[in-house]
Design a protein around this motif. Structure first.
Motif, PDB file in Angstrom:
ATOM      1  N   VAL A  47      75.788  61.155  21.541  1.00 50.57           N
ATOM      2  CA  VAL A  47      74.830  59.194  22.076  1.00 50.57           C
ATOM      3  C   VAL A  47      73.846  60.053  22.649  1.00 50.57           C
ATOM      4  O   VAL A  47      72.175  59.801  22.650  1.00 50.57           O
ATOM      5  CB  VAL A  47      75.280  58.506  22.907  1.00 50.57           C
ATOM      6  CG1 VAL A  47      74.282  57.589  23.551  1.00 50.57           C
ATOM      7  CG2 VAL A  47      76.448  57.598  21.943  1.00 50.57           C
ATOM      8  N   GLU A  48      73.792  61.426  23.145  1.00 48.89           N
ATOM      9  CA  GLU A  48      72.905  62.192  24.274  1.00 48.89           C
ATOM     10  C   GLU A  48      71.880  62.422  23.097  1.00 48.89           C
ATOM     11  O   GLU A  48      70.575  62.220  23.536  1.00 48.89           O
ATOM     12  CB  GLU A  48      73.713  62.947  25.086  1.00 48.89           C
ATOM     13  CG  GLU A  48      72.659  63.992  25.890  1.00 48.89           C
ATOM     14  CD  GLU A  48      73.112  64.479  26.699  1.00 48.89           C
ATOM     15  OE1 GLU A  48      72.559  65.396  27.478  1.00 48.89           O
ATOM     16  OE2 GLU A  48      74.232  65.736  26.151  1.00 48.89           O
ATOM     17  N   GLU A  49      72.196  62.873  22.414  1.00 51.10           N
ATOM     18  CA  GLU A  49      70.561  63.668  21.429  1.00 51.10           C
ATOM     19  C   GLU A  49      70.124  62.416  20.770  1.00 51.10           C
ATOM     20  O   GLU A  49      68.937  63.252  19.899  1.00 51.10           O
ATOM     21  CB  GLU A  49      72.005  64.610  20.002  1.00 51.10           C
ATOM     22  CG  GLU A  49      72.651  65.784  20.681  1.00 51.10           C
ATOM     23  CD  GLU A  49      70.888  67.117  21.338  1.00 51.10           C
ATOM     24  OE1 GLU A  49      70.210  67.401  21.165  1.00 51.10           O
ATOM     25  OE2 GLU A  49      71.733  67.486  22.594  1.00 51.10           O
ATOM     26  N   ARG A  50      70.462  61.407  20.348  1.00 55.96           N
ATOM     27  CA  ARG A  50      69.950  60.446  19.593  1.00 55.96           C
ATOM     28  C   ARG A  50      68.906  59.616  20.925  1.00 55.96           C
ATOM     29  O   ARG A  50      67.769  59.138  21.024  1.00 55.96           O
ATOM     30  CB  ARG A  50      71.357  59.665  19.207  1.00 55.96           C
ATOM     31  CG  ARG A  50      71.858  59.924  17.963  1.00 55.96           C
ATOM     32  CD  ARG A  50      72.047  58.432  16.937  1.00 55.96           C
ATOM     33  NE  ARG A  50      72.979  56.937  18.101  1.00 55.96           N
ATOM     34  CZ  ARG A  50      74.109  57.828  18.060  1.00 55.96           C
ATOM     35  NH1 ARG A  50      75.150  58.792  17.561  1.00 55.96           N
ATOM     36  NH2 ARG A  50      75.211  57.147  19.128  1.00 55.96           N
ATOM     37  N   CYS A  51      69.529  60.298  21.935  1.00 57.73           N
ATOM     38  CA  CYS A  51      68.802  59.272  22.950  1.00 57.73           C
ATOM     39  C   CYS A  51      67.248  60.157  23.558  1.00 57.73           C
ATOM     40  O   CYS A  51      66.398  59.817  23.760  1.00 57.73           O
ATOM     41  CB  CYS A  51      69.616  58.563  24.154  1.00 57.73           C
ATOM     42  SG  CYS A  51      68.527  58.527  26.377  1.00 57.73           S
ATOM     43  N   LYS A  52      67.797  61.239  23.645  1.00 52.11           N
ATOM     44  CA  LYS A  52      66.991  62.254  23.716  1.00 52.11           C
ATOM     45  C   LYS A  52      66.101  62.587  22.797  1.00 52.11           C
ATOM     46  O   LYS A  52      64.188  62.520  22.779  1.00 52.11           O
ATOM     47  CB  LYS A  52      67.702  63.540  24.345  1.00 52.11           C
ATOM     48  CG  LYS A  52      68.486  64.136  25.386  1.00 52.11           C
ATOM     49  CD  LYS A  52      68.911  65.387  25.156  1.00 52.11           C
ATOM     50  CE  LYS A  52      69.654  65.502  26.510  1.00 52.11           C
ATOM     51  NZ  LYS A  52      70.153  67.314  26.450  1.00 52.11           N
ATOM     52  N   GLY A  53      66.265  62.961  21.635  1.00 55.35           N
ATOM     53  CA  GLY A  53      65.224  62.243  20.346  1.00 55.35           C
ATOM     54  C   GLY A  53      64.333  60.870  20.027  1.00 55.35           C
ATOM     55  O   GLY A  53      63.412  60.630  20.682  1.00 55.35           O
ATOM     56  N   ALA A  54      65.151  60.035  20.832  1.00 62.25           N
ATOM     57  CA  ALA A  54      64.141  58.444  20.492  1.00 62.25           C
ATOM     58  C   ALA A  54      62.960  58.351  22.185  1.00 62.25           C
ATOM     59  O   ALA A  54      61.887  58.182  21.962  1.00 62.25           O
ATOM     60  CB  ALA A  54      65.536  57.113  20.727  1.00 62.25           C
ATOM     61  N   LEU A  55      63.494  59.446  23.218  1.00 63.35           N
ATOM     62  CA  LEU A  55      62.574  59.669  24.832  1.00 63.35           C
ATOM     63  C   LEU A  55      61.998  60.116  23.839  1.00 63.35           C
ATOM     64  O   LEU A  55      60.729  60.950  24.376  1.00 63.35           O
ATOM     65  CB  LEU A  55      63.556  60.572  25.219  1.00 63.35           C
ATOM     66  CG  LEU A  55      62.910  60.330  26.649  1.00 63.35           C
ATOM     67  CD1 LEU A  55      62.526  59.021  26.925  1.00 63.35           C
ATOM     68  CD2 LEU A  55      63.263  60.991  27.933  1.00 63.35           C
ATOM     69  N   GLY A  56      61.271  61.205  22.962  1.00 63.92           N
ATOM     70  CA  GLY A  56      60.887  62.595  22.640  1.00 63.92           C
ATOM     71  C   GLY A  56      60.199  61.449  21.957  1.00 63.92           C
ATOM     72  O   GLY A  56      58.240  61.818  21.800  1.00 63.92           O
ATOM     73  N   GLU A  57      60.245  61.051  20.809  1.00 65.50           N
ATOM     74  CA  GLU A  57      59.319  59.833  20.111  1.00 65.50           C
ATOM     75  C   GLU A  57      58.356  58.941  20.900  1.00 65.50           C
ATOM     76  O   GLU A  57      57.798  59.122  20.436  1.00 65.50           O
ATOM     77  CB  GLU A  57      60.213  59.713  19.416  1.00 65.50           C
ATOM     78  CG  GLU A  57      60.928  60.045  18.047  1.00 65.50           C
ATOM     79  CD  GLU A  57      62.006  59.363  16.733  1.00 65.50           C
ATOM     80  OE1 GLU A  57      61.980  58.127  16.941  1.00 65.50           O
ATOM     81  OE2 GLU A  57      62.529  59.669  16.364  1.00 65.50           O
TER      82      GLU A  57
END
Length: 65
Positions: A47-57
């Protein structure tokens, strides 16, 4: 719990066998809890990795405007 069983005073065989059963049960419960914690940690990592990815986008999209 361990204070209830004093092995230094020649406890009965049954008491010592029961203590071993209790210890085995507690150990098994702790192992299950540990595995549950490991599973939860892996889920949190995902979940953390998906969140970081979405935030980066989102940040990249904001900077692109």
């Amino acid at each position: 719990m361990l204070d209830l069983y004093d092995t230094r005073h020649d406890g009965s065989i049954r008491q010592l066998e029961r203590l071993l059963e209790i210890l085995a049960d507690k150990r098994a419960n702790l192992e299950r809890q540990l595995e549950d914690i490991r599973v939860m940690q892996r889920e949190l990592d995902q979940v953390e990795e998906r969140c970081k990815g979405a935030l980066g986008e989102l940040r990249a999209a904001e900077q692109g405007h």
